[in-house]
Design an enzyme around this catalytic site. Structure first.
Site, PDB file in Angstrom:
ATOM      1  N   LYS A   1       0.929  -1.086  -0.040  1.00  0.00           N
ATOM      2  CA  LYS A   1      -0.091   0.099  -0.032  1.00  0.00           C
ATOM      3  C   LYS A   1       1.023   1.340   0.076  1.00  0.00           C
ATOM      4  O   LYS A   1       1.736   1.309   1.026  1.00  0.00           O
ATOM      5  CB  LYS A   1      -0.893   0.093   1.236  1.00  0.00           C
ATOM      6  CG  LYS A   1      -1.720   1.375   1.207  1.00  0.00           C
ATOM      7  CD  LYS A   1      -2.793   1.113   2.309  1.00  0.00           C
ATOM      8  CE  LYS A   1      -2.338   1.911   3.662  1.00  0.00           C
ATOM      9  NZ  LYS A   1      -1.832   3.448   3.513  1.00  0.00           N
TER      10      LYS A   1
ATOM     11  N   ASP B   1      -3.276   4.402  -2.149  1.00  0.00           N
ATOM     12  CA  ASP B   1      -4.062   4.760  -0.867  1.00  0.00           C
ATOM     13  C   ASP B   1      -3.888   6.123  -0.816  1.00  0.00           C
ATOM     14  O   ASP B   1      -3.368   6.959  -0.095  1.00  0.00           O
ATOM     15  CB  ASP B   1      -3.853   4.015   0.350  1.00  0.00           C
ATOM     16  CG  ASP B   1      -4.546   4.628   1.545  1.00  0.00           C
ATOM     17  OD1 ASP B   1      -5.721   5.017   1.283  1.00  0.00           O
ATOM     18  OD2 ASP B   1      -4.133   4.479   2.683  1.00  0.00           O
TER      19      ASP B   1
ATOM     20  N   LYS C   1      -7.005   8.320  -1.241  1.00  0.00           N
ATOM     21  CA  LYS C   1      -8.142   8.768  -0.513  1.00  0.00           C
ATOM     22  C   LYS C   1      -8.724  10.082  -1.271  1.00  0.00           C
ATOM     23  O   LYS C   1      -8.818  11.051  -0.201  1.00  0.00           O
ATOM     24  CB  LYS C   1      -8.137   8.878   1.085  1.00  0.00           C
ATOM     25  CG  LYS C   1      -7.573   7.641   1.805  1.00  0.00           C
ATOM     26  CD  LYS C   1      -7.573   7.914   3.418  1.00  0.00           C
ATOM     27  CE  LYS C   1      -6.907   6.890   4.157  1.00  0.00           C
ATOM     28  NZ  LYS C   1      -5.492   6.539   3.940  1.00  0.00           N
TER      29      LYS C   1
ATOM     30  N   ASP D   1     -13.189  15.149  -3.398  1.00  0.00           N
ATOM     31  CA  ASP D   1     -13.242  16.512  -3.872  1.00  0.00           C
ATOM     32  C   ASP D   1     -14.688  16.523  -4.709  1.00  0.00           C
ATOM     33  O   ASP D   1     -15.439  15.530  -4.677  1.00  0.00           O
ATOM     34  CB  ASP D   1     -12.100  16.823  -4.973  1.00  0.00           C
ATOM     35  CG  ASP D   1     -11.763  18.417  -4.907  1.00  0.00           C
ATOM     36  OD1 ASP D   1     -12.684  19.202  -5.001  1.00  0.00           O
ATOM     37  OD2 ASP D   1     -10.549  18.735  -4.616  1.00  0.00           O
TER      38      ASP D   1
ATOM     39  N   THR E   1     -10.226   4.396  10.693  1.00  0.00           N
ATOM     40  CA  THR E   1      -9.969   3.360  11.808  1.00  0.00           C
ATOM     41  C   THR E   1      -9.484   4.216  13.111  1.00  0.00           C
ATOM     42  O   THR E   1      -9.406   3.759  14.286  1.00  0.00           O
ATOM     43  CB  THR E   1      -9.262   2.305  11.738  1.00  0.00           C
ATOM     44  OG1 THR E   1      -7.939   2.622  10.782  1.00  0.00           O
ATOM     45  CG2 THR E   1      -9.908   1.406  10.398  1.00  0.00           C
TER      46      THR E   1
ATOM     47  N   ARG F   1       2.778  -0.466  10.787  1.00  0.00           N
ATOM     48  CA  ARG F   1       3.886  -0.246  11.642  1.00  0.00           C
ATOM     49  C   ARG F   1       4.120  -1.725  12.368  1.00  0.00           C
ATOM     50  O   ARG F   1       5.290  -1.952  12.694  1.00  0.00           O
ATOM     51  CB  ARG F   1       3.366   0.714  12.775  1.00  0.00           C
ATOM     52  CG  ARG F   1       3.674   2.084  12.223  1.00  0.00           C
ATOM     53  CD  ARG F   1       2.933   2.938  13.113  1.00  0.00           C
ATOM     54  NE  ARG F   1       1.348   3.096  13.022  1.00  0.00           N
ATOM     55  CZ  ARG F   1       0.735   4.094  13.245  1.00  0.00           C
ATOM     56  NH1 ARG F   1       1.386   5.073  13.884  1.00  0.00           N
ATOM     57  NH2 ARG F   1      -0.527   4.114  12.844  1.00  0.00           N
TER      58      ARG F   1
HETATM   59  O1  LIG Z   1      -9.352   4.245   7.948  1.00  0.00           O
HETATM   60  C1  LIG Z   1      -8.080   3.983   7.539  1.00  0.00           C
HETATM   61  C2  LIG Z   1      -7.681   4.133   6.300  1.00  0.00           C
HETATM   62  C3  LIG Z   1      -6.416   3.820   5.943  1.00  0.00           C
HETATM   63  N1  LIG Z   1      -5.701   3.687   6.923  1.00  0.00           N
HETATM   64  C4  LIG Z   1      -4.259   3.204   6.605  1.00  0.00           C
HETATM   65  O2  LIG Z   1      -3.712   2.070   6.883  1.00  0.00           O
HETATM   66  C5  LIG Z   1      -2.275   2.003   7.244  1.00  0.00           C
HETATM   67  C6  LIG Z   1      -2.473   1.545   8.761  1.00  0.00           C
HETATM   68  O3  LIG Z   1      -1.262   1.577   9.347  1.00  0.00           O
HETATM   69  P1  LIG Z   1      -0.636   1.062  10.696  1.00  0.00           P
HETATM   70  O4  LIG Z   1       0.519   1.386  11.184  1.00  0.00           O
HETATM   71  O5  LIG Z   1      -0.925  -0.475  10.810  1.00  0.00           O
HETATM   72  O6  LIG Z   1      -1.596   1.644  11.828  1.00  0.00           O
HETATM   73  C7  LIG Z   1      -2.027   3.628   7.351  1.00  0.00           C
HETATM   74  O7  LIG Z   1      -1.068   3.430   6.170  1.00  0.00           O
HETATM   75  C8  LIG Z   1      -3.234   4.324   6.885  1.00  0.00           C
HETATM   76  O8  LIG Z   1      -3.049   5.348   6.361  1.00  0.00           O
HETATM   77  C9  LIG Z   1      -5.804   3.524   8.269  1.00  0.00           C
HETATM   78  O9  LIG Z   1      -5.060   3.315   9.254  1.00  0.00           O
HETATM   79  N2  LIG Z   1      -7.134   3.607   8.635  1.00  0.00           N
END
Ligand SMILES: O=c1ccn([C@@H]2O[C@H](COP(=O)(O)O)[C@@H](O)[C@H]2O)c(=O)[nH]1
Length: 229
Positions: free
Chosen positions: A31, A58, A60, A63, A117, A209
């Protein structure tokens, strides 16, 4: 097709390729989000695709419909496998996103972000002034995405089950918000483990992460694949 997607939130391509050196004989789905895309641009996507990596771009998009349609057409030319926009942009905006991809014959799965999230019920109500419960807004946004012809939504694994119940088993639940047992949540609020994400029916888990900051990224990735698939 279920998969583990690695969220490559790095500052630049040098950091990305150092990380990818941990995966000498694997081509995990990557991603690429705003951080890397804004620093490296489309050339990075072209390079990764030519090296055989499946890509979820990604960015998002959110607009007015005309702008999103044109932007999607440009991004669709990069031959990515998955791409997204915000469901909060409305049905017309999502239809425009779809049209933008169709115009350039892109085969990318088009996914709508429901509620990030990193947002919990309290923020939803007090900051965003959305009075409905989290699950209700997520199902509503997912139904809008389906009406607009999209392939699925981004949500937390906690909502995968209700997404499939309301939009059908083939409508995809792409779920970040993944953490291993007793791991730090950082800025995420709606999280679960890969095992629970599987039980709840997520189609793809997006993991950043937990893998990228691990001392042994390949080991964590393979463990997650084994647990989730
Ligand atoms: O609602 C959302 C949409 C996108 N993300 C993306 O996913 C990863 C999660 O990263 P972690 O390090 O596992 O927390 C990150 O790139 C976000 O931009 C999301 O977390 N929630």
């Amino acid at each position: 097709m279920k998969n583990v997607i690695i969220a490559c939130d790095f500052e630049n391509k040098q950091e990305l390729y150092t990380f990818l050196s941990h995966f000498p004989s694997y081509k995990p789905m990557l991603k690429i989000g705003m951080e890397l895309f804004y620093s490296e641009g489309p050339d990075l996507i072209i390079a990764l695709k030519s090296e055989g990596y499946p890509i979820f771009l990604d960015l998002k998009l959110h607009d007015i419909p005309n702008t999103v349609q044109k932007a999607m057409s440009n991004l669709g030319k990069l031959d990515v496998d998955m791409i997204n926009c915000h469901a909060a942009g409305g049905i017309k905006m999502m239809q425009a996103a779809k049209k933008g991809l169709n115009d350039v014959h892109s085969k990318a799965l088009l996914i709508a972000v429901t509620q990030l999230t990193s947002i919990d019920e309290t923020e939803l109500r007090q900051e965003l002034l959305i009075e409905k419960p989290m699950n209700e807004t997520i199902v509503h946004y997912a139904k809008n995405a389906k009406i607009a012809g999209l392939d699925g939504v981004v949500c937390s694994p906690l909502e995968s089950k209700i997404i499939h119940e309301s939009c059908g088993e083939n409508f995809l639940a792409i779920t970040p918000g993944i953490r291993l047992e007793e791991e730090q949540q950082h800025d995420q609020k709606r999280v679960t483990t890969p095992a629970l994400a599987k039980t709840l029916g997520s189609d793809y888990i997006v993991v950043g992460r937990s893998i990228t900051q691990s001392k042994d990224p390949l080991k964590v990735y393979l463990k997650m694949m084994e647990t989730f698939l």
